[in-house]
Design a protein around this motif. Structure first.
Motif, PDB file in Angstrom:
ATOM      1  N   GLU A 192       0.833  -1.211   0.000  1.00  0.00           N
ATOM      2  CA  GLU A 192       0.000   0.000   0.000  1.00  0.00           C
ATOM      3  C   GLU A 192       0.869   1.264   0.000  1.00  0.00           C
ATOM      4  O   GLU A 192       0.624   2.208   0.745  1.00  0.00           O
ATOM      5  N   GLY A 193       1.910   1.240  -0.845  1.00  0.00           N
ATOM      6  CA  GLY A 193       2.776   2.403  -1.017  1.00  0.00           C
ATOM      7  C   GLY A 193       3.809   2.615   0.072  1.00  0.00           C
ATOM      8  O   GLY A 193       4.515   3.620   0.057  1.00  0.00           O
ATOM      9  N   GLN A 194       3.939   1.686   0.987  1.00  0.00           N
ATOM     10  CA  GLN A 194       4.856   1.866   2.121  1.00  0.00           C
ATOM     11  C   GLN A 194       5.835   0.703   2.195  1.00  0.00           C
ATOM     12  O   GLN A 194       5.457  -0.455   2.036  1.00  0.00           O
ATOM     13  N   ARG A 195       7.122   1.033   2.438  1.00  0.00           N
ATOM     14  CA  ARG A 195       8.150  -0.009   2.564  1.00  0.00           C
ATOM     15  C   ARG A 195       8.670  -0.158   3.989  1.00  0.00           C
ATOM     16  O   ARG A 195       9.204  -1.190   4.336  1.00  0.00           O
ATOM     17  N   ARG A 196       8.542   0.871   4.814  1.00  0.00           N
ATOM     18  CA  ARG A 196       9.076   0.817   6.192  1.00  0.00           C
ATOM     19  C   ARG A 196       7.922   0.841   7.188  1.00  0.00           C
ATOM     20  O   ARG A 196       7.006   1.644   7.067  1.00  0.00           O
ATOM     21  N   PHE A 197       8.038  -0.049   8.178  1.00  0.00           N
ATOM     22  CA  PHE A 197       6.998  -0.163   9.199  1.00  0.00           C
ATOM     23  C   PHE A 197       7.655  -0.241  10.568  1.00  0.00           C
ATOM     24  O   PHE A 197       8.686  -0.893  10.735  1.00  0.00           O
ATOM     25  N   ARG A 198       7.056   0.432  11.553  1.00  0.00           N
ATOM     26  CA  ARG A 198       7.506   0.357  12.952  1.00  0.00           C
ATOM     27  C   ARG A 198       6.291   0.044  13.803  1.00  0.00           C
ATOM     28  O   ARG A 198       5.263   0.702  13.681  1.00  0.00           O
ATOM     29  N   GLY A 199       6.415  -0.972  14.643  1.00  0.00           N
ATOM     30  CA  GLY A 199       5.298  -1.318  15.504  1.00  0.00           C
ATOM     31  C   GLY A 199       5.682  -2.393  16.487  1.00  0.00           C
ATOM     32  O   GLY A 199       6.855  -2.728  16.645  1.00  0.00           O
ATOM     33  N   ARG A 200       4.675  -2.960  17.151  1.00  0.00           N
ATOM     34  CA  ARG A 200       4.876  -4.025  18.139  1.00  0.00           C
ATOM     35  C   ARG A 200       4.487  -5.345  17.486  1.00  0.00           C
ATOM     36  O   ARG A 200       3.452  -5.449  16.838  1.00  0.00           O
ATOM     37  N   ILE A 201       5.334  -6.351  17.666  1.00  0.00           N
ATOM     38  CA  ILE A 201       5.072  -7.668  17.085  1.00  0.00           C
ATOM     39  C   ILE A 201       3.953  -8.343  17.877  1.00  0.00           C
ATOM     40  O   ILE A 201       4.037  -8.485  19.100  1.00  0.00           O
ATOM     41  N   LEU A 202       2.915  -8.760  17.162  1.00  0.00           N
ATOM     42  CA  LEU A 202       1.831  -9.511  17.789  1.00  0.00           C
ATOM     43  C   LEU A 202       2.020 -11.013  17.587  1.00  0.00           C
ATOM     44  O   LEU A 202       1.536 -11.813  18.381  1.00  0.00           O
ATOM     45  N   GLY A 203       2.710 -11.396  16.523  1.00  0.00           N
ATOM     46  CA  GLY A 203       2.954 -12.803  16.250  1.00  0.00           C
ATOM     47  C   GLY A 203       3.075 -13.058  14.765  1.00  0.00           C
ATOM     48  O   GLY A 203       3.373 -12.157  13.987  1.00  0.00           O
ATOM     49  N   VAL A 204       2.820 -14.320  14.377  1.00  0.00           N
ATOM     50  CA  VAL A 204       2.887 -14.720  12.977  1.00  0.00           C
ATOM     51  C   VAL A 204       1.608 -15.469  12.643  1.00  0.00           C
ATOM     52  O   VAL A 204       1.206 -16.377  13.379  1.00  0.00           O
ATOM     53  N   VAL A 205       0.968 -15.086  11.554  1.00  0.00           N
ATOM     54  CA  VAL A 205      -0.251 -15.749  11.084  1.00  0.00           C
ATOM     55  C   VAL A 205      -0.117 -15.948   9.574  1.00  0.00           C
ATOM     56  O   VAL A 205       0.162 -14.995   8.847  1.00  0.00           O
ATOM     57  N   ALA A 206      -0.324 -17.190   9.128  1.00  0.00           N
ATOM     58  CA  ALA A 206      -0.326 -17.510   7.692  1.00  0.00           C
ATOM     59  C   ALA A 206       0.896 -16.930   6.972  1.00  0.00           C
ATOM     60  O   ALA A 206       0.770 -16.226   5.972  1.00  0.00           O
ATOM     61  N   ALA A 207       2.099 -17.217   7.496  1.00  0.00           N
ATOM     62  CA  ALA A 207       3.370 -16.785   6.879  1.00  0.00           C
ATOM     63  C   ALA A 207       3.496 -15.263   6.779  1.00  0.00           C
ATOM     64  O   ALA A 207       4.158 -14.742   5.890  1.00  0.00           O
ATOM     65  N   ALA A 208       2.868 -14.545   7.700  1.00  0.00           N
ATOM     66  CA  ALA A 208       2.994 -13.086   7.750  1.00  0.00           C
ATOM     67  C   ALA A 208       3.255 -12.640   9.183  1.00  0.00           C
ATOM     68  O   ALA A 208       2.625 -13.134  10.120  1.00  0.00           O
TER      69      ALA A 208
END
Length: 164
Positions: free
Chosen positions: A113-129
């Motif tokens: 969605e036009g963005q390459r950099r993300f900063r946040g808190r890891i919630l986990g992994v779901v369906a290889a994401a």
């Protein structure tokens, strides 16, 4: 996550069993510079966190012998074995699961969605994401499209660790 290539992958293959025999894990392998200014950096850690200087020295010594046998570099280089530090890189799905709840900075190989950099808190992994919480919203980042990811440390995290 992106596949390891070239000399870094070969060094990773040599370093991993050495580290595992010592109860350690290889977090990352980086090759920087060229020619005689090449630096081979191996980041190692204990699965439950915290590697000692003596452990780094032992990995360095054993890996150095292996590298001499395989002669991967046609020139002089510097081998560094160290802790990944507080801003350790995340390379695998297991890393994202292990560090759920921690803050992370992710750079994508392709924009989402036009963005390459993300900063946040890891919630986990779901369906290889990797699932991050960013501004009270969940963002799903496909693991195979992640170019780089590392933990970030903020003062409130350090204070919480000191209180625990």
């Amino acid at each position: 996550m992106m596949a390891r290539q070239g000399i870094a992958a070969q060094v990773d293959d040599l370093a991993r069993p050495i580290a595992e025999r010592m109860g350690l894990e290889v977090v990352d392998v980086q090759v920087t510079g060229s020619g005689k200014t090449t630096i081979l950096r191996v980041l190692a850690d204990r699965p439950d966190g915290g590697i000692t200087v003596d452990e780094c020295a032992k990995v360095n010594e054993s890996l150095s012998r292996q590298l001499d046998l395989y002669d991967l570099f046609p020139h002089a280089y510097t081998l560094e074995v160290s802790s990944p530090g507080l801003d350790r890189p995340l390379r695998t799905e297991a890393d994202f699961r292990r560090f759920a709840g921690r803050r992370v900075e992710v750079t994508m190989g392709t924009a989402i969605e036009g963005q390459r950099r993300f900063r946040g808190r890891i919630l986990g992994v779901v369906a290889a994401a990797a699932v991050l919480e960013i501004d009270q919203q969940q963002v799903h980042l496909p693991l195979e499209q992640i170019a780089a990811a590392k933990l970030t440390v903020e003062m409130e995290d350090l204070r919480a660790d000191l209180r625990a």
